[in-house]
Design an enzyme around this catalytic site. Structure first.
Site, PDB file in Angstrom:
ATOM      1  N   CYS A  53      36.072  47.183  -5.744  1.00  0.00           N
ATOM      2  CA  CYS A  53      35.362  48.070  -6.526  1.00  0.00           C
ATOM      3  C   CYS A  53      34.929  47.128  -7.656  1.00  0.00           C
ATOM      4  CB  CYS A  53      35.898  49.297  -7.054  1.00  0.00           C
ATOM      5  SG  CYS A  53      37.359  48.928  -8.167  1.00  0.00           S
TER       6      CYS A  53
ATOM      7  N   GLY B  65      48.546  46.730  -9.660  1.00  0.00           N
ATOM      8  CA  GLY B  65      48.885  46.247  -8.335  1.00  0.00           C
ATOM      9  C   GLY B  65      48.317  46.348  -7.225  1.00  0.00           C
TER      10      GLY B  65
ATOM     11  N   SER C  84      42.141  53.800   0.615  1.00  0.00           N
ATOM     12  CA  SER C  84      43.437  53.418  -0.230  1.00  0.00           C
ATOM     13  C   SER C  84      43.442  53.911  -1.695  1.00  0.00           C
ATOM     14  CB  SER C  84      43.497  51.848  -0.161  1.00  0.00           C
ATOM     15  OG  SER C  84      42.391  51.380  -0.520  1.00  0.00           O
TER      16      SER C  84
ATOM     17  N   SER D 144      41.425  56.366  -2.891  1.00  0.00           N
ATOM     18  CA  SER D 144      41.394  57.896  -2.960  1.00  0.00           C
ATOM     19  C   SER D 144      42.982  58.564  -2.769  1.00  0.00           C
ATOM     20  CB  SER D 144      40.498  58.467  -1.907  1.00  0.00           C
ATOM     21  OG  SER D 144      39.173  57.875  -2.193  1.00  0.00           O
TER      22      SER D 144
END
Length: 607
Positions: free
Chosen positions: A50, A115, A195, A197
């Site tokens: 993102c 992470g 992942s 969400s």
């Protein structure tokens, strides 16, 4: 061949550019395929998150590689090359390794220490392996980066330096309140089932939301996530009085209805357009704020007048013999605070003509008392009055220097709907910032908030780990670079042994198998002992900085054919790929190659 990375991230580009350059899954696949099809690159992998888009490649030419990778990024992102170029960064060889290991440890993340990047690196490697665009270099690089990232999190407290984007975003929404206390009992809506969400949904469930709704375009994925959440968080231990989490899945068509009931919304989808428009959000909060959902109206005349009407009235007091028209002053003079102003002050004389100013100065000079609060008026500065008189003579009046009236903002109602947009490109229309009763935190606001986030002391320790691991990786790569040359040398030695044994057979045909075996073993031991020290030493020297030239020296000294060395490399790569798949990544390629060459050379000699 050398490692090259070309990319852009939240550190180099504004969110608006990152948003437009975001790559869909199909675009990433096509980018990988086109990269390895280009001349400078032999391997390629894409890391797209993102807040970053990075293209890694093994190239044989630096400048040609930079030009080609930059062009491909521009083509597949849809952002023109000229517009994209100022935001691109380039790392090469050991600097590229250092950058990637820093990324894997979370040092380059928007929230330091998070992470999630490790999972994203793992996914990027899996995609490159599936498409067969990752060779030995990128496989080694990505697998080592995963190990470095895990080491950083296990050996240091880097986790304390920051949180995931989900946690950090929820902290921004809670405005300093403890996230768990703020979320407890709220109704939450998660849009997307990927992942990020899933992490958001788990975070909300652990915080104790009363209801958790998952919406996704593929309803089956939403159902699986909701079922997992219900199983994991739906039943709490008996000694906890927290409410149970009710988790359920809905199709995307139900999002407008769910918005009207939600208190918190987290959205992270792969959609290319807006998922939540300003109109949709406005309809969802209509009536929930006690007033129609509308944009901030602080600048409207009606609200401004109502605010002003609530301010304390201006008071100028009453002074006998004052030449001012006090009623006129009260109507037109500026306000100094909420208790009025002195009739001897600058605001009182603003706009006077020269004659009136002189009368006022003479009146002030008589020592008029300011009767408000019984204070003695300070002595007038005659020089300042003279300057004002000169200005009045020139301009015909005293220049006005009014202080602005205090502005009282129209209070906004407390948010009834909190939105966290973690998608890139964004899922939520930025215009909802202006809606009453709505709070939006997106990638752009997270970037601004994280810029001043404190760095933990463990960050320095992680940086030392990265430096050590980069040195180790470079040494291993340099050693691996000379290995095919060493293998080719030993293969040549095997050919020489086989040739000499064959010649001996011709001259001594009466040798039995036992005698021939003893002679062959003796010759092999002699060759091995002669080659052992120089080959071990040359590997050690090659692993040191500047040791790349030892492979060339070895090829020159023993007159090794470049094609022979290249054939060893290809055989080694093939063996690695085959054995990694069949034997869990164990590497038998080099040893098998040497053994086979001794056997084949001996067979050729016997023939």
């Amino acid at each position: 061949m050398s490692l090259l990375v070309v990319g852009l991230s939240h550190r180099s580009a504004p969110v608006s550019v990152l948003e437009r350059a975001a790559l869909s899954t199909d675009a990433q696949i096509k980018l990988l395929q086109d990269t390895v099809a280009a001349e400078p690159a032999a391997e390629a992998a894409v890391l797209a998150t993102c807040n970053r888009i990075e293209l890694y490649a093994d190239v044989d030419k630096f400048h040609a590689g930079v030009a080609e990778l930059s062009t491909l990024l521009a083509q597949h992102s849809g952002v023109g090359l000229e517009e994209l170029t100022p935001y691109l960064y380039v790392h090469y060889e050991d600097r590229a390794v250092h950058h990637f290991f820093s990324v894997a440890c979370g040092l380059d993340s928007m929230v330091v220490g998070e992470g999630q990047i490790l999972g994203q690196i793992k996914d990027a490697l899996a995609t490159a392996q599936e498409l067969h665009t990752a060779g030995r270099l990128l496989n080694d690089l990505f697998q080592q980066a995963l190990r470095v990232g895990k080491r950083a999190h296990s050996e240091t407290g880097i986790d304390r330096a920051g949180q995931s984007l989900v946690t950090f975003g929820l902290e921004q929404l809670s405005s300093g309140a403890p996230v768990d206390a703020w979320l407890k009992g709220k109704r939450a809506l998660v849009i997307g089932a990927g992942s990020m969400s899933s992490l958001a949904a788990a975070t909300l469930a652990r915080a104790g939301v009363a209801e958790l709704v998952v919406a996704n375009r593929t309803f089956d994925r939403a159902e699986r996530l909701a079922a997992l959440l219900a199983e994991q968080y739906g039943q709490r231990p008996a000694d906890q009085d927290d409410v149970d989490v009710l988790a359920r899945a809905v199709p995307m068509e139900s999002v407008p209805d769910e918005l009207t009931r939600a208190d918190v919304v987290v959205s992270c989808t792969g959609a290319t357009g807006l998922v939540l428009t300003a109109d949709l959000v406005a309809e969802a909060v209509e009536g929930r704020t006690g007033a129609p959902a509308a944009e901030r109206a602080a600048d409207s005349d009606t609200d401004t007048d109502s605010v002003r009407s609530g301010l304390p009235p201006t008071s100028v007091g009453s002074e006998d013999g004052c030449p001012l028209d006090l009623s006129a002053v009260q109507q037109g003079s500026a306000v100094q605070g909420s208790t009025g102003f002195s009739v001897m002050g600058e605001a009182a004389v603003a706009g006077m003509d020269a004659a009136t100013l002189e009368q006022h100065a003479a009146w002030v000079d008589n020592g008029t008392v300011d009767r408000r609060e019984g204070r003695r008026t300070p002595e007038i500065d005659t020089d300042a009055v003279a300057a004002l008189a000169a200005a009045a003579a020139t301009l015909g009046r005293v220049p006005e220097r009014r202080r602005p009236e205090p502005v009282a903002e129209v209070p906004r109602p407390l948010p009834v709907l909190s939105l966290l947009d973690l998608a890139m490109p964004r899922d939520v229309d930025a215009a909802v910032h202006r809606l009453l009763g709505v709070r939006l935190v997106d990638i752009e606001s997270l970037a601004e908030a994280s810029a001043d986030a404190p760095m933990a002391a463990d960050v320095d320790q992680v940086r030392r780990i990265v430096s050590d691991e980069v040195a180790a990786f470079d040494a291993a790569q340099r050693a691996a670079h000379i290995t095919p040359t060493v293998v080719a040398l030993r293969a040549m030695a095997a050919d020489v042994v086989a040739s000499e044994i064959a010649r001996l057979d011709g001259r001594l045909p009466g040798l039995d198998d036992k005698q021939r075996g003893e002679i062959t073993q003796t010759v092999r031991r002699v060759v091995d002992k002669l080659l052992h020290a120089p080959t071990v030493r040359v590997k050690q020297l090659a692993a040191e900085p500047g040791g790349a030239g030892y492979a060339d020296a070895l090829r020159t000294l023993f007159d090794l054919e470049p094609e022979t060395v290249a054939a060893v490399s290809r055989a080694d790569d093939d063996s690695r790929d085959h054995n990694s798949a069949a034997l869990g990544g164990l590497d038998f390629g080099r040893e098998n190659f040497v053994s086979n060459n001794f056997e084949s050379a001996e067979n050729r000699g016997r023939a």
